[in-house]
Design a protein around this motif. Structure first.
Motif, PDB file in Angstrom:
ATOM      1  N   CYS A  12       1.003  -1.036   0.090  1.00  0.00           N
ATOM      2  CA  CYS A  12      -0.087   0.029  -0.215  1.00  0.00           C
ATOM      3  C   CYS A  12       0.460   1.461  -0.254  1.00  0.00           C
ATOM      4  O   CYS A  12       1.475   1.549   1.057  1.00  0.00           O
ATOM      5  N   CYS A  69      -0.679   3.957   2.269  1.00  0.00           N
ATOM      6  CA  CYS A  69      -0.429   3.859   3.754  1.00  0.00           C
ATOM      7  C   CYS A  69       0.098   2.656   3.786  1.00  0.00           C
ATOM      8  O   CYS A  69       0.530   2.296   4.387  1.00  0.00           O
ATOM      9  N   CYS A 113      -2.882   0.093   4.284  1.00  0.00           N
ATOM     10  CA  CYS A 113      -4.261  -1.622   3.530  1.00  0.00           C
ATOM     11  C   CYS A 113      -4.031  -2.399   3.577  1.00  0.00           C
ATOM     12  O   CYS A 113      -2.560  -2.715   2.628  1.00  0.00           O
TER      13      CYS A 113
HETATM   14 FE    FE Z   1      -3.396   2.342   2.903  1.00  0.00          FE
END
Ligand code: FE
Length: 215
Positions: free
Chosen positions: A115, A118, A120
């Motif tokens: 990700c 961030c 995920c």
């Molecule tokens: Fe994320």
């Protein structure tokens, strides 16, 4: 928990208690309050999602992978409609959970999940992501030099194998279905599940070989 809070189902920390939380926890509380206030979801739904995520671990994903290795018809369903296939094994993903895509590693294609924004991650199946998955180093390098990153995890992908880097989002999470290791004919589903590491479902490694698992 005070007697007052008991029986209420969940806690509403007051301002004094909030002040003891770190900035990220305070932000999470504020977002939760807004989601409820705007009618996007209920506090109960948030609580339920948290409970599911906290109850899950890579062992749950490993069970799913082992079943797919054992049962080609289940595997086809898992790839086509992960939500429905997972519910067959008792993993009913909440409606509020993002879509999950299952991507299959083959002799010609190796998938790697990141990700970049961030962290995920398919928490509703695998639980909490490892710290390195959330690190800026992994998030940036997985895209620029996926083969180099995998080598650091001990996985050398042959040049003639295509590497696909999948960038997770808030709406779509990925689970890698790794290739079944050689030398595993005749193993039970339970034995196979023990070969499936968390990292192999992210794609940075392959499953353990039966020799290494026995050692
Ligand atoms: Fe994320």
């Amino acid at each position: 928990m005070s007697a007052e809070q008991e029986g209420h189902g969940h806690e509403h920390p007051g301002m004094a208690e909030d002040a003891e939380l770190g900035p990220i926890a305070r932000r999470a509380r504020a977002i939760e309050a807004l989601l409820v206030e705007k009618g996007i979801c209920t506090a109960g739904e948030i609580q339920r999602a948290v409970e599911i995520n906290e109850s899950r671990s890579p062992a749950d994903g490993a069970r799913v992978v082992a079943r797919a290795w054992m049962d080609p018809v289940f595997k086809a369903r898992l790839l086509a409609d992960p939500r429905a296939a997972l519910s067959e094994l008792g993993y009913a993903l909440p409606e509020t959970t993002p879509q999950l895509a299952v991507v299959e590693n083959t002799p010609g294609v190796h998938n790697l999940v990141v990700c970049t924004l961030c962290s995920c991650y398919p928490r509703a199946l695998l639980g909490t992501p490892p710290d390195w998955y959330k690190s800026l180093a992994y998030r940036s390098r997985a895209v620029v030099d996926p083969r180099g990153v995998m080598r650091e995890f001990g996985l050398d992908i042959a040049e003639d194998v295509e590497v696909r880097v999948l960038d997770s989002t808030a709406d779509l999470r990925y689970l890698v279905l790794p290739q079944r290791p050689p030398g595993t004919d005749g193993m039970s589903e339970e034995e196979l599940a023990k070969l499936v590491s968390r990292d192999s479902m992210i794609g940075v490694t392959n499953p353990r070989s039966p020799e290494i698992a026995r050692a």
